[in-house]
Design a protein around this motif. Structure first.
Motif, PDB file in Angstrom:
ATOM      1  N   LEU A  58       0.827  -1.214   0.000  1.00  0.00           N
ATOM      2  CA  LEU A  58       0.000   0.000   0.000  1.00  0.00           C
ATOM      3  C   LEU A  58       0.859   1.261   0.000  1.00  0.00           C
ATOM      4  O   LEU A  58       0.542   2.227  -0.691  1.00  0.00           O
ATOM      5  CB  LEU A  58      -0.906   0.015   1.230  1.00  0.00           C
ATOM      6  N   LYS A  59       1.936   1.239   0.774  1.00  0.00           N
ATOM      7  CA  LYS A  59       2.842   2.397   0.797  1.00  0.00           C
ATOM      8  C   LYS A  59       3.461   2.625  -0.579  1.00  0.00           C
ATOM      9  O   LYS A  59       3.556   3.766  -1.044  1.00  0.00           O
ATOM     10  CB  LYS A  59       3.943   2.193   1.849  1.00  0.00           C
ATOM     11  N   ARG A  60       3.861   1.533  -1.234  1.00  0.00           N
ATOM     12  CA  ARG A  60       4.422   1.658  -2.583  1.00  0.00           C
ATOM     13  C   ARG A  60       3.369   2.172  -3.560  1.00  0.00           C
ATOM     14  O   ARG A  60       3.655   2.989  -4.435  1.00  0.00           O
ATOM     15  CB  ARG A  60       4.973   0.311  -3.060  1.00  0.00           C
ATOM     16  N   ALA A  61       2.133   1.697  -3.425  1.00  0.00           N
ATOM     17  CA  ALA A  61       1.054   2.145  -4.309  1.00  0.00           C
ATOM     18  C   ALA A  61       0.776   3.628  -4.111  1.00  0.00           C
ATOM     19  O   ALA A  61       0.537   4.358  -5.085  1.00  0.00           O
ATOM     20  CB  ALA A  61      -0.212   1.330  -4.050  1.00  0.00           C
ATOM     21  N   ASN A  62       0.817   4.092  -2.874  1.00  0.00           N
ATOM     22  CA  ASN A  62       0.592   5.505  -2.604  1.00  0.00           C
ATOM     23  C   ASN A  62       1.762   6.380  -3.061  1.00  0.00           C
ATOM     24  O   ASN A  62       1.604   7.577  -3.251  1.00  0.00           O
ATOM     25  CB  ASN A  62       0.296   5.739  -1.122  1.00  0.00           C
ATOM     26  N   ALA A  63       2.920   5.758  -3.243  1.00  0.00           N
ATOM     27  CA  ALA A  63       4.083   6.465  -3.790  1.00  0.00           C
ATOM     28  C   ALA A  63       4.112   6.333  -5.315  1.00  0.00           C
ATOM     29  O   ALA A  63       5.105   6.648  -5.953  1.00  0.00           O
ATOM     30  CB  ALA A  63       5.364   5.925  -3.190  1.00  0.00           C
ATOM     31  N   PHE A  64       3.011   5.844  -5.901  1.00  0.00           N
ATOM     32  CA  PHE A  64       2.814   5.684  -7.343  1.00  0.00           C
ATOM     33  C   PHE A  64       3.781   4.706  -7.998  1.00  0.00           C
ATOM     34  O   PHE A  64       4.247   4.928  -9.101  1.00  0.00           O
ATOM     35  CB  PHE A  64       2.825   7.047  -8.060  1.00  0.00           C
ATOM     36  N   ASP A  65       4.070   3.622  -7.297  1.00  0.00           N
ATOM     37  CA  ASP A  65       4.781   2.502  -7.911  1.00  0.00           C
ATOM     38  C   ASP A  65       3.752   1.795  -8.799  1.00  0.00           C
ATOM     39  O   ASP A  65       2.731   1.304  -8.319  1.00  0.00           O
ATOM     40  CB  ASP A  65       5.306   1.556  -6.841  1.00  0.00           C
ATOM     41  N   VAL A  66       3.990   1.774 -10.100  1.00  0.00           N
ATOM     42  CA  VAL A  66       3.003   1.306 -11.069  1.00  0.00           C
ATOM     43  C   VAL A  66       2.552  -0.118 -10.788  1.00  0.00           C
ATOM     44  O   VAL A  66       1.357  -0.426 -10.833  1.00  0.00           O
ATOM     45  CB  VAL A  66       3.551   1.425 -12.515  1.00  0.00           C
ATOM     46  N   LYS A  67       3.492  -1.000 -10.489  1.00  0.00           N
ATOM     47  CA  LYS A  67       3.164  -2.396 -10.231  1.00  0.00           C
ATOM     48  C   LYS A  67       2.218  -2.528  -9.026  1.00  0.00           C
ATOM     49  O   LYS A  67       1.236  -3.270  -9.072  1.00  0.00           O
ATOM     50  CB  LYS A  67       4.459  -3.171  -9.980  1.00  0.00           C
ATOM     51  N   ALA A  68       2.518  -1.798  -7.955  1.00  0.00           N
ATOM     52  CA  ALA A  68       1.693  -1.858  -6.743  1.00  0.00           C
ATOM     53  C   ALA A  68       0.313  -1.241  -6.986  1.00  0.00           C
ATOM     54  O   ALA A  68      -0.702  -1.777  -6.531  1.00  0.00           O
ATOM     55  CB  ALA A  68       2.401  -1.142  -5.595  1.00  0.00           C
ATOM     56  N   VAL A  69       0.266  -0.133  -7.711  1.00  0.00           N
ATOM     57  CA  VAL A  69      -1.021   0.508  -8.029  1.00  0.00           C
ATOM     58  C   VAL A  69      -1.883  -0.442  -8.849  1.00  0.00           C
ATOM     59  O   VAL A  69      -3.083  -0.611  -8.578  1.00  0.00           O
ATOM     60  CB  VAL A  69      -0.815   1.845  -8.776  1.00  0.00           C
ATOM     61  N   MET A  70      -1.293  -1.084  -9.849  1.00  0.00           N
ATOM     62  CA  MET A  70      -2.052  -2.007 -10.700  1.00  0.00           C
ATOM     63  C   MET A  70      -2.572  -3.192  -9.895  1.00  0.00           C
ATOM     64  O   MET A  70      -3.696  -3.639 -10.102  1.00  0.00           O
ATOM     65  CB  MET A  70      -1.194  -2.487 -11.871  1.00  0.00           C
TER      66      MET A  70
END
Length: 192
Positions: A58-70
Motif C-alpha cells: 500500500l505504501k508503494r502504491a501511494n508512492a505511485f509505484d506502477v506495479k503496486a497501483v495495478m
C-alpha cells in the motif's frame, strides 16, 4: 497488531481511487476480525507477516509505484483475487445439464459443465472453448486422456477469462475515463 491495523487503514485512505479506498478498508477490517481470536502462535506470525507485506505494498502504491497501483486496482475491480471468484460464481453456478462422462459410470471422465452465461463470457474472450484433440496413428485416443486434455484446456481458459464488473463500477470507471477525474497531485510530488 492494533498499530499495524491503524497504519493499514491510514494508507488505505490515501489511495486515489474511491472504490479502492472502500475495498481496502473493508478488506482490512474483515481480515483483522477473522483472525482476532487466533491462538496458534505460528499462524499469528504468518498473518502478521502478510499484513506487513500488504502495508508495504500500500505504501508503494501511494508512492505511485506502477506495479503496486495495478495490483490494488486489479484486486478492487475483480481482475484477480477473491472478488474475481465472487464475480465469476453466478456464471459458473448457473443451472445447466451435466455432460455425459466419456467412460460410463466414471464421473471423473466427464467434461466440465459450461453454463450458457459462462459460455457467452468465455467465447467473447478466448479463441476456442474446446481444445483440438490429438489423433494417434495406431489406436484411438483413450477417454481418460481426452477428459484430461479437455479439463486442462478448461482450467487454462478459466485463468484467462475476465469477469464482468458490476453496473455501478462500470459507470464509475466510464465517468473516470471520460472526464479524466484522476488528479495529478501525486504525480507532481514525484516529478514528471
Amino acid at each position: 497488531i492494533l498499530s499495524l491495523y491503524k497504519q493499514i487503514l491510514k494508507e488505505s485512505s490515501k489511495f486515489f481511487d474511491d472504490n479502492a479506498k472502500k475495498f481496502l478498508k473493508e478488506r482490512a477490517r474483515t481480515r483483522f476480525k477473522e483472525y482476532k481470536n487466533e491462538t496458534i502462535e505460528k499462524r499469528i506470525m504468518m498473518k502478521w507477516a502478510d499484513a506487513r507485506k500488504a502495508l508495504n505494498q500500500l505504501k508503494r502504491a501511494n508512492a505511485f509505484d506502477v506495479k503496486a497501483v495495478m495490483r490494488v486496482l486489479k484486486l478492487t475491480y475483480g481482475r484477480i483475487g477473491p472478488k474475481r471468484h465472487e464475480l465469476l460464481k453466478p456464471h459458473i453456478d448457473y443451472p445447466s445439464p451435466s455432460p455425459r462422462s466419456f467412460i460410463r459410470k466414471v464421473q471423473r471422465t466427464a467434461p466440465p459443465r459450461i453454463s450458457p452465461p459462462l459460455q457467452a463470457l468465455l467465447s467473447s474472450q478466448v479463441k476456442s472453448l474446446y481444445p483440438t484433440l490429438p489423433e494417434p496413428k495406431h489406436k484411438p485416443l483413450h477417454p481418460r486422456r481426452k477428459a484430461n486434455i479437455i479439463w486442462w484446456h478448461y482450467s487454462k481458459i478459466m485463468k484467462q477469462v475476465m469477469p464482468p464488473v458490476t453496473e455501478e463500477e462500470l459507470e464509475i470507471l466510464e465517468k473516470k475515463a471520460g472526464k479524466g477525474t484522476l488528479s495529478s497531485e501525486g504525480v507532481a510530488k514525484i516529478g514528471r
